[in-house]
Design a protein around this motif. Structure first.
Motif, PDB file in Angstrom:
ATOM      1  N   ARG A 165      25.440  19.738 -33.604  1.00  0.00           N
ATOM      2  CA  ARG A 165      26.158  18.620 -32.993  1.00  0.00           C
ATOM      3  C   ARG A 165      25.548  17.286 -33.389  1.00  0.00           C
ATOM      4  O   ARG A 165      26.258  16.307 -33.589  1.00  0.00           O
ATOM      5  CB  ARG A 165      26.225  18.763 -31.487  1.00  0.00           C
ATOM      6  N   ARG A 167      23.815  16.704 -36.245  1.00  0.00           N
ATOM      7  CA  ARG A 167      24.128  16.477 -37.667  1.00  0.00           C
ATOM      8  C   ARG A 167      25.560  15.987 -37.812  1.00  0.00           C
ATOM      9  O   ARG A 167      25.846  15.053 -38.560  1.00  0.00           O
ATOM     10  CB  ARG A 167      23.918  17.760 -38.476  1.00  0.00           C
ATOM     11  N   THR A 168      26.487  16.595 -37.076  1.00  0.00           N
ATOM     12  CA  THR A 168      27.895  16.188 -37.113  1.00  0.00           C
ATOM     13  C   THR A 168      28.037  14.748 -36.639  1.00  0.00           C
ATOM     14  O   THR A 168      28.751  13.948 -37.259  1.00  0.00           O
ATOM     15  CB  THR A 168      28.739  17.130 -36.227  1.00  0.00           C
ATOM     16  N   LEU A 169      27.369  14.403 -35.561  1.00  0.00           N
ATOM     17  CA  LEU A 169      27.396  13.040 -35.038  1.00  0.00           C
ATOM     18  C   LEU A 169      26.845  12.054 -36.079  1.00  0.00           C
ATOM     19  O   LEU A 169      27.441  11.001 -36.333  1.00  0.00           O
ATOM     20  CB  LEU A 169      26.580  12.963 -33.747  1.00  0.00           C
ATOM     21  N   ILE A 171      26.639  12.365 -39.375  1.00  0.00           N
ATOM     22  CA  ILE A 171      27.554  12.252 -40.525  1.00  0.00           C
ATOM     23  C   ILE A 171      28.729  11.352 -40.151  1.00  0.00           C
ATOM     24  O   ILE A 171      29.130  10.476 -40.919  1.00  0.00           O
ATOM     25  CB  ILE A 171      28.035  13.654 -40.971  1.00  0.00           C
ATOM     26  N   ASN A 172      29.273  11.544 -38.954  1.00  0.00           N
ATOM     27  CA  ASN A 172      30.402  10.748 -38.489  1.00  0.00           C
ATOM     28  C   ASN A 172      30.035   9.277 -38.387  1.00  0.00           C
ATOM     29  O   ASN A 172      30.774   8.401 -38.844  1.00  0.00           O
ATOM     30  CB  ASN A 172      30.883  11.292 -37.143  1.00  0.00           C
ATOM     31  N   ARG A 173      28.883   8.976 -37.788  1.00  0.00           N
ATOM     32  CA  ARG A 173      28.455   7.584 -37.606  1.00  0.00           C
ATOM     33  C   ARG A 173      28.154   6.911 -38.946  1.00  0.00           C
ATOM     34  O   ARG A 173      28.452   5.751 -39.152  1.00  0.00           O
ATOM     35  CB  ARG A 173      27.234   7.508 -36.689  1.00  0.00           C
ATOM     36  N   LYS A 175      29.555   7.694 -41.801  1.00  0.00           N
ATOM     37  CA  LYS A 175      30.867   7.496 -42.436  1.00  0.00           C
ATOM     38  C   LYS A 175      31.520   6.230 -41.862  1.00  0.00           C
ATOM     39  O   LYS A 175      32.089   5.423 -42.598  1.00  0.00           O
ATOM     40  CB  LYS A 175      31.763   8.709 -42.195  1.00  0.00           C
ATOM     41  N   ILE A 176      31.441   6.040 -40.540  1.00  0.00           N
ATOM     42  CA  ILE A 176      32.030   4.858 -39.912  1.00  0.00           C
ATOM     43  C   ILE A 176      31.363   3.584 -40.448  1.00  0.00           C
ATOM     44  O   ILE A 176      32.041   2.610 -40.780  1.00  0.00           O
ATOM     45  CB  ILE A 176      31.907   4.926 -38.372  1.00  0.00           C
ATOM     46  N   LYS A 177      30.054   3.597 -40.555  1.00  0.00           N
ATOM     47  CA  LYS A 177      29.322   2.419 -41.064  1.00  0.00           C
ATOM     48  C   LYS A 177      29.658   2.143 -42.521  1.00  0.00           C
ATOM     49  O   LYS A 177      29.802   1.010 -42.935  1.00  0.00           O
ATOM     50  CB  LYS A 177      27.814   2.621 -40.920  1.00  0.00           C
ATOM     51  N   ASP A 179      32.463   2.985 -44.098  1.00  0.00           N
ATOM     52  CA  ASP A 179      33.855   2.557 -44.212  1.00  0.00           C
ATOM     53  C   ASP A 179      34.075   1.141 -43.713  1.00  0.00           C
ATOM     54  O   ASP A 179      35.090   0.526 -44.038  1.00  0.00           O
ATOM     55  CB  ASP A 179      34.777   3.518 -43.435  1.00  0.00           C
TER      56      ASP A 179
END
Length: 180
Positions: A165, A167-169, A171-173, A175-177, A179
């Motif tokens: 969870r 690692r997923t968080l 990667i998501n954060r 990606k947001i930064k 983008d």
């Protein structure tokens, strides 16, 4: 399982509590000064002295620490504030208090043993505990020659799974930064 002895001397519950009150009082144990929220909505200040009760609580928690499974102990700890609130607010005969009582009683089924305590300057210090139902096993806890009961290599997969969870968080954060 009701406490029944101090220093190996058997006594009735009332005598035991009286003796613990004396011992605890002589050592400054069990005095609490608190501000509480009353059921009717007001704040009130109370100073309580429960030396015997405090000593019993420490002893009981010491036995629970070796006789209750981790999740069983966590569940009991989560429910005890609700249980106490029901009693404090006068709901002793409520069905929810009785339901909680049944669960609490079940957790206490194997909660028995002996605790060695030191009372000193307001402190209750656990020096030792033992129970015929202890879940503590020094062979397993040593992580050395545990006769194959625990394989340290198993921890790698467990740690990786538990971290999924995070690692997923991450990667998501990231990606947001990126983008933005």
């Amino acid at each position: 399982h009701t406490p029944d002895a101090i220093d190996g001397v058997k006594m009735s519950p009332a005598t035991l509590l009286t003796k613990l009150n004396e011992l605890g009082g002589n050592n400054g144990i069990g005095r609490v000064d608190l501000v509480e929220s009353r059921f009717v909505g007001m704040k009130s200040r109370g100073v309580y002295e429960t030396p015997g009760g405090t000593i019993l609580l420490y002893a009981h928690r010491a036995i629970e620490s070796i006789t209750l499974d981790r999740e069983e102990a966590h569940l009991k700890d989560e429910l005890m504030p609700r249980y106490a609130e029901l009693i404090y607010n006068g709901f002793w005969f409520s069905p929810e208090r009785e339901a909680l009582q049944a669960l609490i009683d079940k957790t206490q089924e194997y909660c028995t043993g002996t605790v060695k305590l030191k009372l000193y300057k307001g402190n209750v210090i656990v020096l030792g505990r033992k129970s015929p139902y202890s879940l503590y096993d020094k062979v397993i806890a040593s992580f050395e020659d545990d006769k194959g009961l625990y394989n340290q290599a198993d921890a790698g997969g467990f740690i990786k799974l538990q971290a999924l969870r995070l690692r997923t968080l991450g990667i998501n954060r990231l990606k947001i930064k990126t983008d933005s």
